[in-house]
Design a protein around this motif. Sequence first.
Motif, PDB file in Angstrom:
ATOM      1  N   HIS A  88      70.837  66.510 -47.005  1.00 16.39           N
ATOM      2  CA  HIS A  88      71.741  67.524 -47.556  1.00 16.39           C
ATOM      3  C   HIS A  88      71.081  68.899 -47.572  1.00 16.39           C
ATOM      4  CE1 HIS A  88      75.187  65.097 -48.608  1.00 16.39           C
ATOM      5  NE2 HIS A  88      74.414  64.192 -49.203  1.00 16.39           N
ATOM      6  N   THR A  93      74.086  71.515 -47.620  1.00 15.21           N
ATOM      7  CA  THR A  93      75.168  71.048 -48.503  1.00 15.21           C
ATOM      8  C   THR A  93      74.631  70.552 -49.835  1.00 15.21           C
ATOM      9  OG1 THR A  93      75.030  68.849 -47.494  1.00 15.21           O
ATOM     10  CG2 THR A  93      76.634  70.395 -46.563  1.00 15.21           C
ATOM     11  N   GLU A  96      76.697  71.247 -53.163  1.00 21.40           N
ATOM     12  CA  GLU A  96      78.090  70.811 -53.267  1.00 21.40           C
ATOM     13  C   GLU A  96      78.223  69.621 -54.213  1.00 21.40           C
ATOM     14  OE1 GLU A  96      79.562  70.121 -49.369  1.00 21.40           O
ATOM     15  OE2 GLU A  96      79.166  72.181 -48.664  1.00 21.40           O
ATOM     16  N   ILE A  97      79.426  69.503 -54.825  1.00 22.87           N
ATOM     17  CA  ILE A  97      79.691  68.423 -55.785  1.00 22.87           C
ATOM     18  C   ILE A  97      79.588  67.042 -55.125  1.00 22.87           C
ATOM     19  CG2 ILE A  97      81.419  67.417 -57.313  1.00 22.87           C
ATOM     20  CD1 ILE A  97      80.141  69.936 -58.379  1.00 22.87           C
ATOM     21  N   THR A  99      77.680  66.069 -52.886  1.00 17.71           N
ATOM     22  CA  THR A  99      76.261  65.740 -52.706  1.00 17.71           C
ATOM     23  C   THR A  99      75.681  65.130 -53.976  1.00 17.71           C
ATOM     24  OG1 THR A  99      75.963  67.517 -51.096  1.00 17.71           O
ATOM     25  CG2 THR A  99      73.990  66.698 -52.208  1.00 17.71           C
TER      26      THR A  99
END
Length: 403
Positions: A88, A93, A96-97, A99
């Motif tokens: 990630h 990323t 991000e949620i 992740t």
Amino acid sequence: MGHPLGAVGGGRRRDGEGRRSYGRARRFIRALPPLVIVGGVVFDLSTPPAYTAAPLFSAAPLIAAPFFSTLTTLLTGIAAVLASVGLHLYNGTAAEIPTLTETLTVLTVSALALLISRVVRRSGERLASARVIAETAQKAVLPTPAERIGGLQCAARYEAAQADAFIGGDLFAVQDTPYGVRLVVGDVRGKGMEAVEAVAVVIGAFREAAEQERALEGVAQRLERALAREGTRRDGLDAFEGFTTAVLAEIPHDGSGTFDGFVRVVNRGHPPPLLLYADGRLDTLEPTEPALPLGMGDLATWPDRAEGRPYPPGATLLFYTDGLSEARNAAGVFYDPGERLAGRIFPGPEELLDALVDDVRLHTGGGSTDDMALLALSRPAAGQPERRRTMPVVPPNGSGHGP
């Protein structure tokens, strides 16, 4: 035309192939967790960001849990989490949620894998402890006979029908006494610990009576009384239905290793022993009059009579339980030891039992529904050398003893 027992080499090849297949499977399982993690990394790098390798990272510690140590499972879980977070970060990323959700999932599954690993390890320790206890009980109740007893060559086997079982209701004992070499081979009705208790009673009574009773018939009566006392003590179903089929034998000698050339047998409802001569001939020592098993004296009484049979130099006596004679193949055909052994010549009792065990495995396809006890005594001919021997306990999967 080759004799049926000539195929035992096929059993050795099949056992060797089985061990090689098991080794390959074990190596594959050891390599699987890191392969799954590497596969997850390759999958994530070769697919769009919308696709995730989280299921693969979660699977790696779960795969490791039942097969590896707790430490290895922990390290696998850490590697899976680091791989997930690293990918990630590489893809940009990490903030991000989804992740965070994937990372928590991998962490949760790794923790669950650690718990599973601890449970498996604890269960394995308990199983190992139970195996040690079972082996100790087996050695105490059915000790390994000496390779040479009173001038006779001796070999024994206890083949357990149930995997990881060591002892059941079959029994054997042999010892040199002032009256000659005496032995008992028997099969206690029932299974489990009650059968093991009855085995201990029979063998304990035999070892005492064999030294004290002048006649083999007296030994049989002592075993009868011992089982009657055991049945009364239980005061339950076994007090009325418990019994033990048994065959007792005596090979008299003068104390210096000189035998009188006869074996005396008392058969109490047991499969008859076989006498294999040095030239390949075979006799079945069927009793003249059938008798009820030990422990059934309340149903009928009669005097035990020992029957004498010739036992020349070079001959071998084979005693066995019905786990041998009632072993079936896929077509339901019973194993016939007399038919399979007739015409065969073996260097000694150890080689006889090796060939017999292999042949039974071939006949049944490797499976059996009943335990099997085997005892062989050979009277050496002039100049015949002594032979070394062992007595492994062989579970039905063939581990613990190679043919």
